[in-house]
Design a protein around this motif. Structure first.
Motif, short mmCIF file in Angstrom:
data_model
loop_
_atom_site.label_atom_id
_atom_site.label_comp_id
_atom_site.label_asym_id
_atom_site.label_seq_id
_atom_site.Cartn_x
_atom_site.Cartn_y
_atom_site.Cartn_z
N UNK A 196 0.84 -1.20 0.00
CA UNK A 196 0.00 0.00 0.00
C UNK A 196 0.87 1.25 0.00
N UNK A 197 1.93 1.22 0.79
CA UNK A 197 2.82 2.38 0.89
C UNK A 197 3.44 2.71 -0.47
N UNK A 198 3.64 1.70 -1.31
CA UNK A 198 4.29 1.89 -2.61
C UNK A 198 3.33 2.41 -3.68
N UNK A 199 2.03 2.49 -3.39
CA UNK A 199 1.06 2.96 -4.38
C UNK A 199 1.24 4.45 -4.67
N UNK A 200 0.87 4.87 -5.87
CA UNK A 200 0.79 6.30 -6.18
C UNK A 200 -0.38 6.91 -5.42
N UNK A 201 -0.37 8.24 -5.29
CA UNK A 201 -1.42 8.89 -4.50
C UNK A 201 -2.81 8.67 -5.08
N UNK A 202 -2.92 8.66 -6.42
CA UNK A 202 -4.25 8.49 -7.01
C UNK A 202 -4.75 7.05 -6.85
N UNK A 203 -3.83 6.07 -6.92
CA UNK A 203 -4.23 4.69 -6.67
C UNK A 203 -4.61 4.49 -5.20
N UNK A 204 -3.97 5.23 -4.32
CA UNK A 204 -4.34 5.15 -2.91
C UNK A 204 -5.76 5.64 -2.69
N UNK A 205 -6.12 6.73 -3.37
CA UNK A 205 -7.49 7.22 -3.26
C UNK A 205 -8.48 6.17 -3.78
N UNK A 206 -8.13 5.53 -4.89
CA UNK A 206 -9.02 4.50 -5.45
C UNK A 206 -9.13 3.31 -4.50
N UNK A 207 -8.04 2.99 -3.81
CA UNK A 207 -8.07 1.87 -2.86
C UNK A 207 -8.97 2.19 -1.67
N UNK A 208 -8.92 3.42 -1.19
CA UNK A 208 -9.81 3.82 -0.09
C UNK A 208 -11.26 3.73 -0.55
N UNK A 209 -11.53 4.20 -1.76
CA UNK A 209 -12.89 4.09 -2.29
C UNK A 209 -13.31 2.62 -2.41
N UNK A 210 -12.38 1.78 -2.83
CA UNK A 210 -12.68 0.35 -2.94
C UNK A 210 -13.00 -0.28 -1.60
#
Length: 334
Positions: A196-210
């Motif tokens: 998770x730490x290695x994700x880009x910021x936009x992918x992190x937002x998508x992961x939170x939404x997921x």
């Protein structure tokens, strides 16, 4: 001198107190035995009597690790323990002998430590992370992992630190199946946090939404730029027209979020809203206080807390979320 890795209880729940008061501890009850002066045979007799319901393997583990803590570790040794909430290894020097704690205390035996350094988990190689994910409560650190810790501090490994081989210590590192399962789960969470730490910021937002969709909400991304403190809107209808409407801010960075950021976020919430603030760098004490006294309910999730919630709901995650963070389910004997 030797270098030791010691776990601060399940989920490192004692770590904060260790760092604040300068000590390490073990929590096995040994009926007041003077562990600092007990022979290995005395420790074994005590463990066999008090833990007769446990398997021979589990008793052997308790004997080996308590005897190490009382008699093998010595002043001047290096000790390392991990804080999963902040993803940091704390390094210190043993400065005191084994002390028997009063009967009404939580810990049973303690040793004073002078905590000196902090090494971020991300500064270490994957090999070192795996090595430091030991199953044992107390174990010797192997040479390569110790060198990696020292290198991250821009220091050369002290020549008087002796790293024993795994063969020399394997007998004391034995443990039972329940302990193995528990530590395996904890280490799996750390590996997931690495991803998770290695994700880009936009992918992190998508992961939170997921994660929110896996919990039963429908989500709407607000788009980058000018979001006025909101990255995601989650609600039963996906448009934010039905209650409860959850307004989400996601900060994917190493730095802790402070009180000013929390105040700004809370100020933008409506009376009927619920706030969710995800910060992979954690929160300052002042920020936690701001959330506690907010007029509108606000939940704060650091990386550790977010990962645990995501894992708990991953079974219901959609394909998009599973693509962002692929995980494999592992079965364990009941």
């Amino acid at each position: 001198m030797s270098a030791w890795l010691i776990r601060a209880g399940r989920g490192a729940r004692y770590a904060a107190d260790w760092f604040a008061h300068g000590y390490v501890a073990i929590y096995w009850l040994l009926d007041g035995l003077d562990l600092g002066h007990a022979s290995r045979e005395q420790v074994k007799e005590c463990v066999d009597r008090l833990y007769a319901d446990k398997s021979p393997q589990a008793r052997a583990m308790i004997v080996g690790q308590t005897y190490r803590f009382g008699s093998v570790m010595s002043c001047g040794d290096t000790v390392v323990t991990y804080d999963p909430a902040r993803r940091q290894y704390h390094i210190g020097i043993l400065t005191g002998d084994c002390m028997t704690v009063r009967a009404d205390a939580d810990a049973c035996y303690t040793r004073e430590v002078r905590w000196e350094h902090i090494v971020p988990r991300d500064a270490l190689s994957d090999t070192s992370r795996n090595s430091l994910g030991t199953i044992a409560t107390l174990s010797l650190i192997n040479e390569d992992a110790y060198a990696d810790l020292a290198h991250s501090l821009k220091e050369e490994r002290s020549p008087d630190v002796i790293i024993e081989s795994d063969a020399a210590s394997s007998a004391d590192d034995m443990t039972d199946d329940e302990e193995i399962r528990m530590v395996t789960e904890e280490e799996a969470l750390e590996k997931i946090k690495d991803r998770i730490h290695a994700l880009d910021w936009d992918d992190m937002e998508r992961l939170v939404a997921g994660m929110l969709r896996a919990m039963g909400y429908r989500t709407m991304m607000t788009g980058s730029g000018g979001d006025q403190g909101r990255d995601i809107i989650a609600s039963p209808d996906g448009l934010g027209l039905s209650s409860p409407r959850i307004v989400v801010e996601v900060k994917h960075r190493k730095e802790s979020m402070g009180a000013p950021a929390l105040r700004s976020f809370i100020a933008g919430l409506r009376d009927a809203d619920r706030g969710l603030y995800v910060s992979t760098g954690g929160f300052t004490k002042e920020a936690l206080y701001e959330a506690e006294r907010a007029r509108i309910p606000v939940t704060l999730l650091d990386l550790d807390q977010f990962t645990r919630v995501l894992v708990d709901n991953y079974e219901n995650a959609d394909t998009q979320t599973r693509t962002l963070l692929p995980l494999t389910h592992i079965y364990w004997p009941a």
